[in-house]
Write a protein that holds these residues in place. Structure first.
Motif, PDB file in Angstrom:
ATOM      1  N   GLN A  12       0.809  -1.212   0.000  1.00  0.00           N
ATOM      2  CA  GLN A  12       0.000   0.000   0.000  1.00  0.00           C
ATOM      3  C   GLN A  12       0.845   1.265   0.000  1.00  0.00           C
TER       4      GLN A  12
ATOM      5  N   GLY B 203      -4.330   5.333  13.382  1.00  0.00           N
ATOM      6  CA  GLY B 203      -3.446   5.647  12.262  1.00  0.00           C
ATOM      7  C   GLY B 203      -3.905   6.840  11.451  1.00  0.00           C
ATOM      8  N   TYR B 204      -2.946   7.411  10.748  1.00  0.00           N
ATOM      9  CA  TYR B 204      -3.210   8.539   9.855  1.00  0.00           C
ATOM     10  C   TYR B 204      -2.359   8.353   8.606  1.00  0.00           C
ATOM     11  N   ASN B 205      -2.932   8.705   7.446  1.00  0.00           N
ATOM     12  CA  ASN B 205      -2.205   8.553   6.188  1.00  0.00           C
ATOM     13  C   ASN B 205      -2.534   9.714   5.271  1.00  0.00           C
ATOM     14  N   TYR B 206      -1.496  10.297   4.672  1.00  0.00           N
ATOM     15  CA  TYR B 206      -1.681  11.391   3.714  1.00  0.00           C
ATOM     16  C   TYR B 206      -0.759  11.142   2.525  1.00  0.00           C
ATOM     17  N   ALA B 207      -1.283  11.342   1.324  1.00  0.00           N
ATOM     18  CA  ALA B 207      -0.468  11.203   0.114  1.00  0.00           C
ATOM     19  C   ALA B 207      -0.927  12.228  -0.910  1.00  0.00           C
TER      20      ALA B 207
ATOM     21  N   SER C  42       4.359  11.752   0.860  1.00  0.00           N
ATOM     22  CA  SER C  42       3.610  10.806   1.690  1.00  0.00           C
ATOM     23  C   SER C  42       3.952  11.029   3.159  1.00  0.00           C
ATOM     24  N   ARG C  43       2.917  11.010   4.013  1.00  0.00           N
ATOM     25  CA  ARG C  43       3.086  11.153   5.458  1.00  0.00           C
ATOM     26  C   ARG C  43       2.156  10.162   6.151  1.00  0.00           C
ATOM     27  N   THR C  44       2.697   9.346   7.058  1.00  0.00           N
ATOM     28  CA  THR C  44       1.891   8.435   7.857  1.00  0.00           C
ATOM     29  C   THR C  44       2.285   8.568   9.323  1.00  0.00           C
TER      30      THR C  44
ATOM     31  N   ASN D 136       6.149   8.580  13.193  1.00  0.00           N
ATOM     32  CA  ASN D 136       5.784   9.360  12.016  1.00  0.00           C
ATOM     33  C   ASN D 136       6.777   9.060  10.913  1.00  0.00           C
TER      34      ASN D 136
ATOM     35  N   ASN E 122       1.281   6.810  13.431  1.00  0.00           N
ATOM     36  CA  ASN E 122       0.561   5.869  14.281  1.00  0.00           C
ATOM     37  C   ASN E 122       0.804   6.256  15.733  1.00  0.00           C
TER      38      ASN E 122
ATOM     39  N   TRP F 269      -1.701  13.387  15.237  1.00  0.00           N
ATOM     40  CA  TRP F 269      -0.908  12.849  14.132  1.00  0.00           C
ATOM     41  C   TRP F 269       0.239  13.770  13.710  1.00  0.00           C
TER      42      TRP F 269
END
Length: 745
Positions: free
Chosen positions: A116, A351-355, A389-391, A407, A393, A465
């Motif tokens: 992913q 969780g957090y996800n940015y793209a 991309s930044r994720t 991070n 938890n 986050w």
């Protein structure tokens, strides 16, 4: 009518030929050639389907390659909601997803990727109106106002580019017309589903400028109840639009401008149920739940927001006998998502996800007339992508475990150039040879950094986050600042021989590669990795044939794959967190067959049947001290089959009643290459759909009722290994019912 024993002989002969291609799945209501033929001669025939699989228009049955086609009317009439749903009609193909209409993961003949990471490219190349889409999440653009969908199996590296070792799928939109035309569709369904879509095409300047505006909106409530607050989970809103302008600049030059946009919001369309793996069914902390479809238990929010825009300009310029094609394209995709990382009512992880990805591409092709004894295509392709991309938890309280935070962020660039060509020479009326060659050079850069808490984390703000919300010290646990360039050749060779006017046999040898990249799922400096390219050599023998004066198409294929340096998505629980990392070095093989039949045995009855047989195995696969040799490829069931039927009943008062059904069956399949335990697989299942359509007199308005997942089958769409002695399962959609009205003009 086809006699049963005659049909059996034809099928047996096709199987014995050990050859072929996929069949077009054409809905009875849109086989206009069939109806007109029946009216004129009383002998209905199957429509001829035009495809552009070899970058030029030709009929599907004449292309010496394994291809399946779904018509745009079939997509609309079957109420397909998202791009990944087309694979339910294609044997040896699937498209798992972790969201209702987002993040699809594509597989063809066992080749695909479950990784992913936003920087990971799929070995199944996805194209929208001939434009390659690199970001896998961006390939989920809704299906509406489609001309057709072409599914090409096997390496397509010559004409379709690198990263197509598994195949290519091309979604083709309907183009503007100079005559006023279009349609409008409105529908209601289970879980308060509402769908509105349509298109309008007309001339703005007679014979010079035409426009087509298409749109779609779908909304629905959630399938699942969150036991923590008794609210529904999984509601979504998905809106998209497309504007095209077609200009005939002069008799030799035509331009089509395509502008499109999408806005998507989801609250866990595919909700995950977490269950314990201990003997009593509990996790490490005693939490126990029986995983059931329709029930989830979260204490943190699920939310996905997607913004997608793009445009492409297609120029077709006739230069004497030659045709020059130029495709200039830009795509922007942004995704912002929150999730309950442990999928329980306990505060273990969220969780957090940015793209954010932006890609530019330019393709130029020069082609000779297809009817020439020697005909060819030459081309150049350029591609560039910028990706951020930044994720993150975190665990926000310490009731069960210590508060934690990490991070991971990276910036990634990809740039590639390619020169390619394909030529076909007809030695005689019965024998021809096609050869293709492509050279690709690609450069990738990454700047990555990972932060994690030192000791117990403390949070000072509501935006947990963000790094600035952590009030306790963070340390850098991994960095990577790297640049690599890969280049290689891909090629294919295809002799074809005409056995008779209605049958052709071909052999296709193809070599493809997927370029290297970087592991974006790092958890420590030791997991930082550069992944080398993977390579596939394919051998395919095929037969394409037509029988009974065009009332039966029978096509088959057998193939063998030699797969080397495979890029693998290895999923494990590291420090009680689900981690997906990219690695390579394994070897494997795959072989199998497809048989596809399409027939009109009766004047108003349309049938299609397809079966895929597949054997996959990692012949050499080690990871650290573990040996996974002998494991199967991911999402590669040994048997997959599709059966569909439509029966049209003309009414004395005019119009018709159309009864339709389709069934899709898959045997057992595994979700991961390394973990193939009982809890990490899906058992075999069969899904059936049914529909009844009343076509009003004039054949322009249809009222349809449908049932999807007719038997309300509960099946696993995906499973994830979780921390704290647990696992999470995502169930497929339950039974849904709906009613729609479609009017064409």
């Amino acid at each position: 009518m086809l006699k049963p024993h005659t049909l059996s002989i034809a099928i047996a002969w096709s199987l014995g030929g050990l050859a072929g291609i996929a069949l077009p799945m054409v809905h009875a209501s849109e086989t206009t050639d069939t109806r007109s033929s029946a009216e004129d001669t009383g002998n209905p025939t199957l429509s001829k389907i035009t495809v552009t699989a070899q970058k030029r228009e030709e009929t599907l049955q004449e292309v010496p390659s394994s291809i399946s086609v779904l018509s745009g009317d079939r997509v609309r009439d079957s109420a397909l909601q998202s791009a990944n749903e087309v694979t339910q009609f294609i044997p040896n193909a699937s498209a798992g997803t972790s969201e209702a209409h987002g993040r699809p993961r594509w597989w063809i003949r066992g080749l695909g990727t479950g990784d992913q990471g936003a920087n990971t490219v799929s070995p199944v190349g996805i194209y929208v109106d001939d434009v390659y889409i690199a970001n896998i999440s961006a390939t989920s653009f809704p299906l509406f106002d489609q001309e057709r969908v072409e599914v090409l199996r096997g390496p397509q590296g010559t004409l379709w580019g690198k990263n197509t070792t598994g195949g290519a799928i091309n979604f083709i939109s309907r183009k503007p017309t100079f005559d006023r035309s279009g349609y409008f569709k409105a529908g209601l369904g289970s879980y308060a589903e509402r769908v509105v879509e349509g298109a309008l095409s007309d001339a703005l300047i007679d014979e010079r400028l035409a426009a087509r505006l298409s749109f779609r909106h779908q909304g629905r409530d959630g399938y699942n109840e969150n036991l923590a607050d008794h609210d529904s989970q999984g509601a979504l809103e998905d809106s998209a639009a497309r504007l095209q302008l077609l200009a005939r600049i002069n008799d030799e030059l035509e331009a089509n401008l395509n502008l499109h946009a999408r806005r998507y919001h989801d609250t866990a369309g595919y909700s995950t149920v977490n269950y314990g793996l201990r003997a009593d069914g509990s996790n490490q902390f005693g939490y126990r739940v029986e995983p059931r479809q329709g029930e989830v238990n979260y204490n943190a929010k699920y939310k996905v927001n997607v913004e997608q825009t793009g445009g492409n300009l297609n120029l077709a310029w006739q230069l004497g006998e030659l045709e020059l094609t130029s495709i200039t394209a830009f795509e922007h995709f942004e995704r912002d998502a929150f999730s309950d990382g442990d999928n329980t009512p306990l505060e273990l992880q969220r969780g957090y996800n940015y793209a954010d990805s932006q890609q530019w591409s330019q393709e130029l092709r020069l082609a000779s007339p297809r009817e020439n004894r020697l005909n060819w295509v030459l081309g150049f392709h350029y591609f560039h992508e910028d990706l951020e991309s930044r994720t993150a938890n975190a665990t926000l309280d310490n009731t069960y475990i210590s508060r934690s935070y990490n991070n991971l962020g990276y910036d990634h660039q990809s740039e590639s150039y390619a020169l390619f060509g394909s030529a076909t020479y007809r030695f005689s009326d019965d024998f021809k040879l096609t050869a293709g060659l492509r050279w690709t050079r690609e450069r990738k850069d990454i700047d990555l950094i990972r932060h994690a808490n030192q000791g117990e984390a403390g949070f000072t703000g509501g935006d947990w986050w963000k790094i600035g919300s952590v009030g306790t010290p963070l340390v850098v646990t991994a960095t990577q600042d790297d640049s690599n360039t890969w280049s290689d050749w891909t090629y294919d060779l295809t002799p074809e021989y005409r056995l008779a006017d209605n049958a052709r046999v071909y052999f296709r040898y193809a070599y493809g590669f997927r370029s290297g990249g970087y592991n974006a799922g790092v958890t420590s400096q030791a997991t930082v990795a550069t992944v080398n390219p993977e390579y596939l050599t394919s051998y395919e023998l095929g037969l394409k044939s037509e029988w009974f004066d065009g009332r039966l198409n029978a096509n088959a294929a057998v193939f063998y794959y030699d797969y080397k340096d495979i890029q693998l998505n290895i999923v494990t629980a590291v420090n009680n967190q689900t981690v997906s990392r990219l690695a390579n070095g394994a070897q494997g093989e795959a072989y199998g067959a497809e048989l596809e039949l399409e027939a009109i045995p009766l004047e108003n009855l349309h049938l299609n049947f397809a079966v895929g047989l597949l054997h996959t195995e990692f012949t050499d696969y080690t990871s650290g001290s573990d040996d996974f040799s002998g494991n199967k490829f991911v999402r590669a069931p040994n048997v997959s089959a599709v059966l569909g039927a439509d029966y049209r009943i003309p009414l004395n008062v005019g119009g018709a009643l159309i009864l339709g059904t389709d069934w899709n069956s898959r045997s057992r399949q595994y979700f991961f290459s390394n973990n193939q335990t009982r809890s990490m697989r899906s058992g075999g299942y069969t899904l059936g759909n049914a529909r009844v359509t009343w076509e009003l007199p004039g054949e322009t308005t249809r009222i349809s009722a449908y049932v999807n997942n007719l038997t309300d089958k509960e099946y696993r769409n995906h499973t994830l290994p979780g921390g704290f002695q647990s696992a999470g399962v995502m169930f497929g959609d339950p039974r849904t019912l709906g009613l729609s009205v479609t009017s064409e003009f």
